[in-house]
Enzyme design. Structure first.
Site, PDB file in Angstrom:
ATOM      1  N   GLU A   1       0.818  -1.219   0.000  1.00 35.19           N
ATOM      2  CA  GLU A   1       0.000   0.000   0.000  1.00 35.19           C
ATOM      3  C   GLU A   1       0.848   1.264   0.000  1.00 35.19           C
ATOM      4  O   GLU A   1       0.451   2.293  -0.513  1.00 35.19           O
ATOM      5  CB  GLU A   1      -0.949   0.005   1.205  1.00 35.19           C
TER       6      GLU A   1
ATOM      7  N   ASP B   1      -2.896  -2.995   3.224  1.00 39.90           N
ATOM      8  CA  ASP B   1      -3.377  -3.144   4.605  1.00 39.90           C
ATOM      9  C   ASP B   1      -4.486  -4.189   4.671  1.00 39.90           C
ATOM     10  O   ASP B   1      -5.368  -4.228   3.802  1.00 39.90           O
ATOM     11  CB  ASP B   1      -3.906  -1.811   5.145  1.00 39.90           C
TER      12      ASP B   1
ATOM     13  N   TYR C   1      -0.018  -2.895  13.843  1.00 41.30           N
ATOM     14  CA  TYR C   1      -0.899  -2.111  12.957  1.00 41.30           C
ATOM     15  C   TYR C   1      -1.830  -1.196  13.761  1.00 41.30           C
ATOM     16  O   TYR C   1      -2.520  -1.651  14.672  1.00 41.30           O
ATOM     17  CB  TYR C   1      -1.712  -3.087  12.104  1.00 41.30           C
TER      18      TYR C   1
END
Length: 723
Positions: free
Chosen positions: A9, A105, A310
């Site tokens: 990403e 993601d 994350y």
């Protein structure tokens, strides 16, 4: 030999994956190895086309052209990042590439980022999915050993497209309808408008609040502890001054009899691990960071430093597969001030409850915790250290022993009236030791030291006193408390919408953890709300907007219904086309309601300056860049700068100055009163440059100085030692 393209990403994540996969050959926007080619997006490279792509008439905003309902919305390449799209496409379409791994993601939006790129590039090659929660080397290696089939996430992609298309149909149509109807720049959406409505509801509560005086009765003993009067419902507040006064007179000079002494051994466990919203709340409360700042710092700790997992998660627990890695993570973060607590945890067997480990409550990602990568605190800046400290302390606290104490409750009677005294004795600090025994809000009530008394004891020399206070209105929203309200907006739903309460709780409120901070930022930038100190206030524009938008758009219930259906699409239980058909019907109704509305909009920023083009009065617009005048008639569109905020510093107080005026008459002005023409400022800067020594000159000078010391005794001695 065929190769595999890995699509990340962001560049930072792409480079990490490339390093682990041994892709060392640098290309323009990609890294290549013997088996893999790693390339990356820059967030979204593809988006839904603007209305004018479907029909030229939409280039002009006209009420008669609404609603805009193209039968099929088209994804288009974003011009700003079109170059990177071509780079990604050129790697995907290579003849030696046989497979694609989506490494964006792991979530609904990440799926959309990748799939739109693949669709726009017309890629039909087999797809696999990398689904990981941290970007440490170990997580990447483990993820590639356990790649998922791309087909497993097709429904997730469909739900992401459905969400995006629904926002296009409803958001763009409502915004154009409001703007053309009232000839003012107004925008509306299914998340930002209910968020404004919650602020308005809180302001209304405060406005309608009527403070009430209350009284309490306290009894102090010669044994130096305090008893508090309670009624039969355990309330300590008396809302009648007469009753409080009568009670005080009645109890004066009367002894107290101990009727019960209750001792309980209690345990208090650490608060749950952080999800993004809870972390943003604490960072706002403790450090006054905005939600966007916290997310940005977290992103750096995750991507650049790789010391936290994350950030965009709404889970406050971890899954069972993380448990075997916990001690490695404790070792990685157990440095400096955390070393003592970490050492204790490493010696014990970890027995974790469902408040910490619960597979059923982990959504796309588990709670935010440290990674297995050892931390170097010296590499983090001040703000990063603050956020890292919050996460690590919470992580260590959850793995530490419970806080244990003995709570004693003494119940006494004075002339048949009941009084209570509470006190506690700490038996084991447990997790509170990590926070240097920080006191909680509820600790102060129970922290008095109680003497040894027994049932039947009589306490004499009692001093009866009356306390008083006043009920307080609800507190205005801070950014932290607004984030919490967006996560759990049930109390702001009307009674006939309460049946959706369970749904909105399951879907995590309005917006997502990834978008809430941006929504709040947008509401500030659109001047619908403003900060006064740390508290959020609605602006007159924001208040008017709520009166003008359709009622459905003001309620969190709309999002709840959408999310309910989007979840069904993601599970393959509802067709995307059916949902979009319902959205189009709703869009028609919303636009019609705005068209038929008799409400009017009044600008609160009107000035006395007339527009030189059309003669109408102009509006003053303030933003981060400065202040400007804009014609109130959008079709005219004349603009004129009043003052531009610059980085030029005042020579007296060194604060940033404003640049005012136009052409040769432009002038810098400072709050301290300093004024300086732009031409004078430029001349002064040129003069300063002549006398300023550059870094290059300093380095040249230092090199020359070294030459004089080449043959000194110390240099000779050191040279011999090296040999």
């Amino acid at each position: 030999m065929s190769k595999i393209v890995v699509l990340a990403e962001k560049p930072s994540v792409g480079r990490d994956i490339a390093r682990v996969l041994g892709c060392t050959k640098k290309g323009n926007g990609y890294l290549e190895g013997s088996k893999y080619i790693v390339t990356w997006a820059l967030g979204h490279l593809v988006t839904l086309a603007d209305p004018e792509v479907y029909d030229d008439k939409y280039k002009t905003w006209r009420m008669e052209d609404l609603p805009m309902l193209p039968p099929k919305l088209k994804p288009v390449v974003i011009k700003k990042t079109g170059k990177q799209f071509q780079v990604v496409k050129s790697q995907l379409t290579r003849k030696d590439v046989s497979e694609v791994v989506i490494a964006t993601d792991a979530g609904r939006e990440g799926e959309l980022v990748a799939r739109w790129i693949l669709e726009k590039a017309r890629i039909k090659k087999p797809i696999k999915r990398l689904w990981i929660s941290s970007v440490t080397d170990k997580a990447i290696r483990d993820g590639f050993k356990n790649l998922k089939p791309g087909a497993k996430y097709v429904h997730l992609y469909e739900s992401a497209v459905a969400r995006s298309e629904a926002d296009w149909y409803v958001g763009l149509n409502a915004t154009r309808a409001l703007t053309t109807k009232h000839n003012a720049q107004l925008s509306s959406g299914r998340v930002q408008t209910p968020t404004l409505a919650m602020i308005a509801a809180r302001e209304q509560e405060i406005k309608e609040f009527k403070p009430r005086k209350y009284y309490g009765i306290e009894a102090r003993t010669d044994k130096v502890f305090k008893l508090t009067w309670l009624d039969e419902k355990n309330n300590s507040r008396i809302f009648s001054e007469d009753k409080a006064e009568r009670l005080q007179i009645q109890l004066k000079n009367k002894p107290a009899t101990v009727v019960q002494v209750d001792k309980q051994h209690k345990k208090k466990f650490a608060p749950q691990l952080y999800d993004l919203t809870e972390l943003q709340r604490d960072a706002n409360r403790i450090f006054n960071f905005s939600g966007k700042q916290t997310l940005s710092i977290m992103q750096k700790l995750y991507e650049q430093h790789k010391v936290l997992t994350y950030p965009r998660t709404d889970s406050r627990v971890i899954s069972s597969d993380i448990v075997p890695t916990l001690k490695v993570r404790v070792k990685a973060c157990g440095v400096d001030e955390y070393a003592k607590s970490a050492a204790k945890i490493l010696k014990k067997d970890l027995k974790l409850s469902k408040a910490v480990v619960d597979n059923a409550k982990v959504s796309d990602h588990h709670a935010i915790i440290p990674t297995e990568q050892p931390v170097l605190l010296a590499d983090l800046d001040d703000r990063e250290v603050k956020i890292y400290d919050l996460v690590v302390k919470r992580f260590l606290a959850v793995l530490s022993d419970a806080y244990e104490f003995e709570q004693t409750t003494i119940t006494a009677e004075i002339d048949s009236e009941r009084f209570i005294a509470k006190g506690k004795v700490i038996k084991k600090l447990g997790w509170k030791e990590i926070y240097s025994n920080r006191k909680d809000d509820d600790d102060h009530q129970d922290d008095q030291r109680l003497p040894a008394v027994h049932k039947g004891n009589e306490l004499t020399n009692i001093r009866i006193s009356r306390t008083e206070g006043e009920t307080k209105p609800p507190e205005r929203f801070t950014e932290g408390s607004l984030l919490q309200a967006m996560e759990n907006p049930v109390r702001y739903m009307s009674s006939d919408e309460k049946h959706l309460a369970k749904t909105i709780n399951q879907t995590g409120g309005i917006g997502t953890v990834a978008t809430r901070a941006d929504i709040i930022e947008k509401l500030f930038n659109n001047m619908y709300m403003e900060l006064k100190g740390k508290y959020i206030h609605l602006t007159p524009t924001g208040r008017q907007l709520l009166d003008l938008v359709p009622e459905d758009l003001r309620s969190p219930a709309l999002t709840a219904e959408w999310e309910q259906k989007l979840a069904l699409i993601a599970e393959g239980k509802l067709a995307k086309e059916k949902f979009i058909s319902e959205i189009k019907t709703y869009t028609k109704e919303a636009v019609q309601e705005i068209k038929n509305s008799g409400d009017t909009f009044k600008h609160d920023n009107m000035t006395g300056t007339k527009c030189p083009s059309c003669g109408k009065l102009m509006l003053e617009i303030k933003n981060k860049q400065g202040r400007k005048l804009v014609c109130q008639d959008r079709s005219c569109g004349h603009k004129k700068n009043i003052a531009k905020q610059t980085n030029a510093r005042c020579p007296n107080c060194h604060k940033r100055m404003e640049l005012r005026g136009e052409g040769d008459g432009q002038m810098f002005m400072c709050k301290c009163g300093h004024r300086e023409k732009l031409s004078t400022f430029n001349a002064r800067k040129q003069e300063e440059k002549k006398h300023k020594v550059s870094k290059k000159d300093v380095n040249k000078y230092l090199k020359k100085q070294d030459d004089g010391f080449k043959n000194n005794a110390l240099a000779d001695a050191l040279a011999k030692m090296k040999k």
